[in-house]
Scaffold this active site. Structure first.
Site, mmCIF file in Angstrom:
data_model
loop_
_atom_site.group_PDB
_atom_site.id
_atom_site.type_symbol
_atom_site.label_atom_id
_atom_site.label_comp_id
_atom_site.label_asym_id
_atom_site.label_seq_id
_atom_site.Cartn_x
_atom_site.Cartn_y
_atom_site.Cartn_z
ATOM 1 N N LYS A 76 -1.948 -81.639 -41.206
ATOM 2 C CA LYS A 76 -2.879 -81.170 -42.241
ATOM 3 C C LYS A 76 -3.284 -82.304 -43.196
ATOM 4 O O LYS A 76 -2.715 -83.380 -43.169
ATOM 5 C CB LYS A 76 -2.226 -80.011 -43.017
ATOM 6 C CG LYS A 76 -2.030 -78.758 -42.145
ATOM 7 C CD LYS A 76 -3.361 -78.143 -41.782
ATOM 8 C CE LYS A 76 -3.254 -76.783 -41.138
ATOM 9 N NZ LYS A 76 -2.988 -76.807 -39.686
HETATM 10 C C1 LIG Z 1 -6.132 -71.442 -40.143
HETATM 11 C C2 LIG Z 1 -4.644 -71.566 -40.202
HETATM 12 N N1 LIG Z 1 -3.934 -70.606 -40.815
HETATM 13 C C3 LIG Z 1 -2.597 -70.670 -40.906
HETATM 14 C C4 LIG Z 1 -1.886 -71.706 -40.364
HETATM 15 C C5 LIG Z 1 -0.390 -71.700 -40.441
HETATM 16 O O1 LIG Z 1 0.087 -72.807 -41.170
HETATM 17 P P1 LIG Z 1 1.639 -73.148 -41.136
HETATM 18 O O2 LIG Z 1 1.912 -73.907 -39.878
HETATM 19 O O3 LIG Z 1 1.854 -74.005 -42.369
HETATM 20 O O4 LIG Z 1 2.371 -71.879 -41.228
HETATM 21 C C6 LIG Z 1 -2.580 -72.732 -39.706
HETATM 22 C C7 LIG Z 1 -1.815 -73.845 -39.099
HETATM 23 O O5 LIG Z 1 -2.267 -74.589 -38.306
HETATM 24 C C8 LIG Z 1 -3.983 -72.657 -39.618
HETATM 25 O O6 LIG Z 1 -4.675 -73.609 -38.986
#
Ligand SMILES: Cc1ncc(COP(=O)(O)O)c(C=O)c1O
Length: 377
Positions: free
Chosen positions: A183
């Site tokens: 990210k």
């Molecule tokens: C659009 C979106 N929502 C939620 C997430 C979930 O993030 P995390 O891995 O921090 O839980 C991601 C992760 O890639 C994402 O791209």
């Protein structure tokens, strides 16, 4: 040439920040996590931030905090990462999928309104600021207020973005962010929720640490007896990881400017060569998380194979979620029901896009994408 799909931009400052934590008392959630929460809230112009173990945890715990559960529905775009939909099921509610605009891949607000009109069980809407470009939050806020539902922004892709002067978390009831390895701010695994809602802050603060009324930090500062209000979860952001985020946050705009410059180069070259990609809307600040192109219909696998053979790392963000096996089994066949998400899901390819790319690497990616695009169109 070999161009990795992603390489992080962590360096000496991050190494020093982690070393400082190792030399201190707290490895888990302590002063660094608190400092990060304060600085992240300030950066976003939001009153409160709670650091968490992931964006997924932030989305889930926020739904729990709002009492969303059995019998309730949450509107989620069909074009997103599976986690956006999964958290609704984790909360024992149901997903109401919604199509996206075919040019931007962002939530289609006319479709949202139709769902709100028809479905009295919708309790919340989850706009996803896909690839870093924000949904029109001013328009969505009006809709949500008209139907008395909450807005939970999935801002995993959008930290630096703004639309009409509105930042993530400012018009939604809460916004969840991801600090996953790839990210824009990355610490491997981590997340945060930003909100104005003090009740939500209290819930997240307690629920991220088992439902205990006192954290390790507060017990350390001056011992106070703790109790447990409810069986909470384990979803805190430790100091070791918060330390990795702080130096990145201080240079976040510089990192963004590099991605913005790469995006400008990609967009100019691909427009000239007829390679399709999502539209960047005028007059907003795109957070520039992912750069995706759309392969000619039916030719994505060939496109991917050709780029990989040329040493270029690629991934697919995303398939249309209602078409994944689990959701087809749960809600029935979805072919043709969300046409824009389906088409994007069948054609999209994410190409290398991060500040550490060299100019030579950017030119190589441009050269190969344009050449393969011409051949396959
Ligand atoms: C659009 C979106 N929502 C939620 C997430 C979930 O993030 P995390 O891995 O921090 O839980 C991601 C992760 O890639 C994402 O791209």
């Amino acid at each position: 040439m070999k161009v990795q799909f992603y390489r992080h931009s962590l360096g000496d400052e991050e190494k020093a920040a982690v070393a400082q934590v190792i030399d201190s008392l707290f490895l888990t959630t302590g002063p660094k996590a608190r400092q990060f929460e304060e600085q992240f809230a300030r950066y976003l112009g939001a009153p409160y931030c709670v650091g968490l173990s992931s964006c997924t945890a932030g989305l889930f715990l926020t739904l729990r905090s709002w009492g969303i559960g059995p019998g309730d529905r949450v509107i989620v775009p069909a074009m997103t990462f599976v986690a956006s939909a999964n958290v609704v099921l984790h909360a024992s509610a149901d997903v109401e999928f919604c199509d996206v605009a075919p040019d931007t891949a962002l939530l289609d607000l006319n479709w949202v309104e139709e769902l709100l009109k028809r479905n009295k069980r919708v309790r919340a809407i989850m706009p996803v600021h896909l690839y870093g470009q924000m949904v029109d939050m001013a328009e969505l806020r009006v809709l949500a207020d008209r139907y008395g539902v909450r807005i939970l922004e999935d801002s995993a892709h959008c930290i630096e973005g703004a639309r009409g002067g509105v930042r993530p978390g400012q018009l939604g009831d809460a916004a969840a962010f991801s600090f996953y390895a790839t990210k824009n701010l990355a610490c491997g695994e981590g997340g945060a929720v930003v909100t104005r809602d003090e009740k939500l802050v209290d819930y997240l603060t307690v629920s991220r640490l088992h439902g205990m009324t006192k954290s390790a930090l507060s017990r350390h500062e001056q011992y106070e007896h703790w109790d447990m209000d409810f069986p909470g979860y384990k979803a805190n952001l430790p100091d070791v990881l918060a330390a990795l985020l702080l130096p990145q946050l201080s240079r976040i705009e510089t990192l963004w400017q590099r991605r913005e410059a790469i995006a400008a180069r990609y967009e100019a070259a691909f427009s000239a060569a007829g390679v399709a990609f999502p539209r960047t809307l005028p007059g907003l600040k795109h957070a520039r998380h992912l750069f995706t192109i759309w392969a000619p219909a039916g030719r994505r696998d060939e496109f991917i194979a050709r780029l990989q053979a040329d040493g270029i790392g690629v991934v697919v963000n995303y398939r249309s979620v209602p078409l994944t096996r689990f959701y087809r089994e749960r809600y029935g066949p979805a072919e043709g029901m969300f046409p824009a998400a389906e088409e994007i899901g069948n054609r999209t390819i994410s190409i290398p896009f991060y500040p550490a790319l060299t100019d030579d690497e950017v030119e190589y990616v441009v050269d190969r994408v344009v050449a393969v695009g011409r051949e396959l169109s």
